[in-house]
Design a protein around this motif. Sequence first.
Motif, PDB file in Angstrom:
ATOM      1  N   UNK A 115      -3.338  24.583   3.473  1.00 26.21           N
ATOM      2  CA  UNK A 115      -3.801  24.215   5.250  1.00 26.21           C
ATOM      3  C   UNK A 115      -4.343  22.542   5.444  1.00 26.21           C
ATOM      4  N   UNK A 116      -3.129  21.844   5.426  1.00 25.88           N
ATOM      5  CA  UNK A 116      -4.174  20.797   6.136  1.00 25.88           C
ATOM      6  C   UNK A 116      -5.385  20.058   6.753  1.00 25.88           C
ATOM      7  N   UNK A 117      -6.065  19.695   6.765  1.00 26.51           N
ATOM      8  CA  UNK A 117      -7.364  19.417   6.793  1.00 26.51           C
ATOM      9  C   UNK A 117      -7.867  18.345   7.460  1.00 26.51           C
ATOM     10  N   UNK A 118      -6.950  17.430   6.749  1.00 25.90           N
ATOM     11  CA  UNK A 118      -7.742  16.024   7.170  1.00 25.90           C
ATOM     12  C   UNK A 118      -7.649  15.363   5.698  1.00 25.90           C
ATOM     13  N   UNK A 119      -7.827  13.765   6.494  1.00 19.94           N
ATOM     14  CA  UNK A 119      -7.721  12.837   4.761  1.00 19.94           C
ATOM     15  C   UNK A 119      -8.423  12.958   3.289  1.00 19.94           C
ATOM     16  N   UNK A 120      -9.571  13.312   3.759  1.00 22.37           N
ATOM     17  CA  UNK A 120     -10.925  13.640   2.741  1.00 22.37           C
ATOM     18  C   UNK A 120      -9.798  14.908   1.521  1.00 22.37           C
ATOM     19  N   UNK A 121      -9.537  16.089   2.489  1.00 24.32           N
ATOM     20  CA  UNK A 121      -9.061  16.583   2.074  1.00 24.32           C
ATOM     21  C   UNK A 121      -7.896  16.325   0.646  1.00 24.32           C
ATOM     22  N   UNK A 122      -7.322  15.554   1.038  1.00 25.65           N
ATOM     23  CA  UNK A 122      -6.299  14.672   0.482  1.00 25.65           C
ATOM     24  C   UNK A 122      -6.510  13.895  -0.970  1.00 25.65           C
ATOM     25  N   UNK A 123      -7.652  13.655  -0.436  1.00 26.67           N
ATOM     26  CA  UNK A 123      -8.150  12.422  -1.051  1.00 26.67           C
ATOM     27  C   UNK A 123      -8.535  13.410  -2.484  1.00 26.67           C
ATOM     28  N   UNK A 124      -9.498  14.633  -2.166  1.00 28.74           N
ATOM     29  CA  UNK A 124     -10.071  15.674  -3.333  1.00 28.74           C
ATOM     30  C   UNK A 124      -9.420  15.866  -3.904  1.00 28.74           C
ATOM     31  N   UNK A 125      -8.070  16.358  -3.121  1.00 25.16           N
ATOM     32  CA  UNK A 125      -6.874  16.988  -4.233  1.00 25.16           C
ATOM     33  C   UNK A 125      -6.392  16.430  -5.266  1.00 25.16           C
ATOM     34  N   UNK A 126      -6.341  14.741  -4.653  1.00 26.04           N
ATOM     35  CA  UNK A 126      -5.623  13.690  -5.992  1.00 26.04           C
ATOM     36  C   UNK A 126      -4.049  13.609  -5.496  1.00 26.04           C
TER      37      UNK A 126
ATOM     38  N   UNK B  36       1.022  -1.618   0.138  1.00 26.77           N
ATOM     39  CA  UNK B  36      -0.196  -0.113  -0.062  1.00 26.77           C
ATOM     40  C   UNK B  36       0.854   1.416   0.110  1.00 26.77           C
ATOM     41  N   UNK B  37       0.532   2.176  -1.454  1.00 31.63           N
ATOM     42  CA  UNK B  37       1.531   3.286  -1.236  1.00 31.63           C
ATOM     43  C   UNK B  37       1.166   4.500  -0.277  1.00 31.63           C
ATOM     44  N   UNK B  38       1.597   5.526   0.297  1.00 29.21           N
ATOM     45  CA  UNK B  38       1.724   6.185   0.765  1.00 29.21           C
ATOM     46  C   UNK B  38       2.761   7.401   0.040  1.00 29.21           C
ATOM     47  N   UNK B  39       2.199   8.236  -0.114  1.00 27.77           N
ATOM     48  CA  UNK B  39       3.546   9.083  -0.547  1.00 27.77           C
ATOM     49  C   UNK B  39       3.832  10.481   0.324  1.00 27.77           C
ATOM     50  N   UNK B  40       4.817  10.822   0.657  1.00 28.55           N
ATOM     51  CA  UNK B  40       5.202  11.702   1.305  1.00 28.55           C
ATOM     52  C   UNK B  40       5.246  12.918   1.001  1.00 28.55           C
ATOM     53  N   UNK B  41       4.711  13.209   1.876  1.00 27.64           N
ATOM     54  CA  UNK B  41       3.616  14.548   1.912  1.00 27.64           C
ATOM     55  C   UNK B  41       4.488  16.149   2.789  1.00 27.64           C
ATOM     56  N   UNK B  42       5.405  16.878   2.610  1.00 29.79           N
ATOM     57  CA  UNK B  42       6.444  17.918   3.731  1.00 29.79           C
ATOM     58  C   UNK B  42       4.853  18.902   3.764  1.00 29.79           C
ATOM     59  N   UNK B  43       5.323  19.107   5.621  1.00 28.82           N
ATOM     60  CA  UNK B  43       4.387  19.906   6.271  1.00 28.82           C
ATOM     61  C   UNK B  43       5.600  20.936   6.165  1.00 28.82           C
ATOM     62  N   UNK B  44       4.845  22.151   6.737  1.00 24.26           N
ATOM     63  CA  UNK B  44       5.709  23.218   6.630  1.00 24.26           C
ATOM     64  C   UNK B  44       4.906  24.599   7.756  1.00 24.26           C
ATOM     65  N   UNK B  45       5.268  25.281   9.049  1.00 28.03           N
ATOM     66  CA  UNK B  45       4.481  26.188   9.717  1.00 28.03           C
ATOM     67  C   UNK B  45       4.477  27.459   8.526  1.00 28.03           C
ATOM     68  N   UNK B  46       3.472  27.894   8.999  1.00 28.06           N
ATOM     69  CA  UNK B  46       2.826  29.198   8.361  1.00 28.06           C
ATOM     70  C   UNK B  46       4.099  29.663   8.396  1.00 28.06           C
ATOM     71  N   UNK B  47       4.814  29.869   9.408  1.00 37.67           N
ATOM     72  CA  UNK B  47       5.861  31.161  10.227  1.00 37.67           C
ATOM     73  C   UNK B  47       7.289  30.396   9.558  1.00 37.67           C
ATOM     74  N   UNK B  48       8.532  31.117   9.554  1.00 41.14           N
ATOM     75  CA  UNK B  48       9.636  31.448   8.991  1.00 41.14           C
ATOM     76  C   UNK B  48      10.164  29.446   9.890  1.00 41.14           C
ATOM     77  N   UNK B  49      10.684  28.688   8.752  1.00 43.93           N
ATOM     78  CA  UNK B  49      11.745  27.232  10.357  1.00 43.93           C
ATOM     79  C   UNK B  49      12.287  28.059  11.193  1.00 43.93           C
ATOM     80  N   UNK B  50      11.959  27.625  12.511  1.00 50.12           N
ATOM     81  CA  UNK B  50      12.087  27.902  13.538  1.00 50.12           C
ATOM     82  C   UNK B  50      12.038  28.909  14.638  1.00 50.12           C
ATOM     83  N   UNK B  51      10.628  29.460  13.806  1.00 48.80           N
ATOM     84  CA  UNK B  51       9.915  30.399  14.627  1.00 48.80           C
ATOM     85  C   UNK B  51       9.351  30.137  15.918  1.00 48.80           C
ATOM     86  N   UNK B  52       8.801  29.144  15.205  1.00 50.47           N
ATOM     87  CA  UNK B  52       8.048  28.739  16.488  1.00 50.47           C
ATOM     88  C   UNK B  52       7.921  27.208  17.714  1.00 50.47           C
ATOM     89  N   UNK B  53       8.102  27.193  18.646  1.00 51.90           N
ATOM     90  CA  UNK B  53       8.805  25.741  19.613  1.00 51.90           C
ATOM     91  C   UNK B  53       8.079  24.912  19.412  1.00 51.90           C
TER      92      UNK B  53
END
Lengths: 316, 565
Positions: free
Chosen positions: A297-308, A137-154
């Motif tokens: 903005x990530x909201x759940x699997x349904x979103x990833x499914x509808x985005x394809x 079963x495949x699951x591609x890697x999806x990079x997530x990142x913060x809204x702020x610059x990397x390193x600004x949130x704790x």
Amino acid sequence: MRKSSELEAVHIRTSRIRDEDILCCATLRNELDRLPYFLKYYRELGIGHFLIVDNGSDDGSTEYLAQQADVSLWSTGASYKAARFGMDWMNRLLSRYGHNHWTLTVDPDEFFVYPFCDSRDLRALTHWLDASSIRSFSAMLLDLYPRAAVGETRYVPGQDPVAATGWFDAGNYTIKRNELYGNLWIQGGVRARTLFTEDPYRAPALNKIPLVKWHRRNVYVSSTHSLLPRGLNRVYDEWGGEKASGVLLHTKFLDVFETKAREEIDRQQHYADGFEYRAYADRLRQRPSFWCDMSERYSGWQQLDSLGLMSRGNWA
Amino acid sequence: MSVGFVMLVHGDVARAGQVARHLAAQGAPVVIHLDKRMSEAEIAPLRRRLTGMERVVFSERHACEWGSWGLTRATQEAAALLLRRFAGVDRVFLTSGACMPLRPVAELEAFLKDHPDTDFIESASTADVPWAVGGLHDERFKFFFPVSWKKRRGLFDAAVRLQRRLGLRRTLPDGLVPHMGSQWWCLTRETLTRILTDPRRERFDRFFRWVWIPDESYFQSLARRHARKLQSRSLTLTKFDFQGKPHIFYDDHFELLRDSGFFFARKIWPGAEALYARFLSAKPPLARPERESPGRVARVFDRARARRTEGRPGLYMQSSFPHGFLNAQKTPGPYAVFSGFDDVFPEFQDWAARSAGQHAHGHLFAPNRAEFAGGGRVYDGALSDNARLRDYNPKAFLTNVLWNAQERPHSFLHGPEDKQDIADFFAQDARAHVFVITGAWAISLCATGQTAQELRTQAAWLQKTEARFLDRLHNRDTQAQIHIWTLAEFLARPMDRLQGVLEDIATPQLRRLTEVPRLADLSRLPQFLQDLKNMGMHPYLTGDFAEGMAEVVTDAERITAAGNG
């Protein structure tokens, strides 16, 4: 075999593995901050037992893991790179303990999501895969990142890293077919967009096949990007239809990432002599924001499914 | 009115026991058949759970290989036992251990009371209805099926092939018309008794022993022989996927099942805690749904089938990667490619957006960057305008553009100065409309103000590139709709041409040409073309202006005046 002998048993509880257990395999180094949430997430998803290789942690990860009742732990001080980025260790454990089990091979910063994962656990998924005679079963890697610059949130240990990052690139992926192994080669996402504009060819591979009904003849060839026998790489339909698939939410870009990247470069342990890490480090010194107007903005699997980005296939 | 249940159990005895208890607790007798292939240890918990329940009885065990006679035999015996032991039962309902009752037994009995003497059994004539799944249809009855399909697939297929070659045809017993349908039925005591005591039963049984999947045809055929009133439908909801295996129901299907209008559903995922908890809890009983919507069930599962077999057109992703000549639908919707139009009409992109209602991009494959509609550096889906990223995989780039904003009809500009690799893709795409004005690049060259002498090399290169592009479009494998005019042809009747473009790509309300884009300055063009010719660089792709270039120019000026006015 020589490489596997580098694995030293720390705390083995494999006798507790039941026939129907789904196993989770991981290699890690200094992930104490991430471990509490990682274990909680996968326990709730239905993992029965964890097989973990600790590659020389000195932050207390070893001690923490040794206390967990559903973890079998090995350690090694050997080179991650010489062990083909940990894959030799994973293959060794899988062939020894994985046979006839569903096995999920992930990194501590990867969170597996799949169709209906908010209402059906991994046992339901693998039961359906068994009934459908599907072995991988495949699951591609999806990079997530913060809204702020990397390193600004704790990041606070125990916090949901998906919520702490939260944004992703929805539609800039490229796919080629690897004729040798028959797998797809997927690149793109935020790293290609921001760090590999000069040399897209070197952008990291995002195709992954982490969930496999293990057989002792199976072997991961290159990370979890491809396996042998080749049939296991046929996780895609070639006639226009869609097979079911999931996504690995990749939460590498937390604030803890910066120190991590520095450390990895010093150790020169990653692909292409740490090329990827050097590119990050250069950019990270400038505290970049991966975020752009078109970030999703990530909201759940349904979103990833509808985005394809993933598909429920004929699982309904 | 009293209903009794026959329950066939092949696995997951815990759930089967739970359901049997639930039914018996409502006063309904249950005869359980346990597959002989299950070990005593496996079934012990079930027996324990049901001890002391007077209305639960176990029938003699047979091995129930999938698709084999054993299942039917087990059903016959269990049904006979039920009729014998519980004289008050006048309806028999066949279920399995993986079935879930969706409504109380009393409601089922009330329903059956409203339908006196009626048998509910899905039963379609094999002569009339091609029951596609599995490939074998009327051959199920024509041939012998002595080996297991699941365990000995090779031998099974070989036996079928052999019998096909021999042209074998078993004789149907007199009085038997083959019918097929769902395995799960609800028959009246009378019909069932007549089937089980039919004087010709031995002959029928002998026939069905070698039929493939008799559990879908034995009772279905014989009910036709004996029923007084037959409703060809099952009261048990089952849905089959594209491979012919039953869909499984989970916790998130609760509302779907509740509103389905059926009395039972199968198969249920044994781990569906919430489903079992809600449907099997006696109090409070589930309220009758406000409105039954059996259509929703069909929609959900038909959609799953379509998703798996056809997918979403124009989507390329990790688990769907159509490739090669088999790929008929390369893109999500129609789109237009305009080559040369922005040379003739400098504001063509705006016109395409305004007058033709297009999501109008500039030169998506311009050498230095992708010119997205709206002019942004990053497009929908976080797609970058970076030329290297784009040129690394132009096909993926274009399909991403079209997929990311698929609700709108796209158009983009193309020309010989752009990256040409993508032409292969859109030429082979039946959804593409490609409009070309050949030689139009001469207008832009002329407009630079440089002399023909200075531009000669560049003109030659543009012409060669465009000629290759035209060859590509003329290739036999082209699927796109192609419209090609030389510059001379186009300028002879520009309004008609634009009207034609609108008719091809615009929505009905935009199909009449109401606004003409400003025409480029063509006053110096005739001389420029002549100069090129004089230097030996014949711009043949512009077409033949030999006669009436002056006329064209005047005409063009007139249009421009009209457009501005």
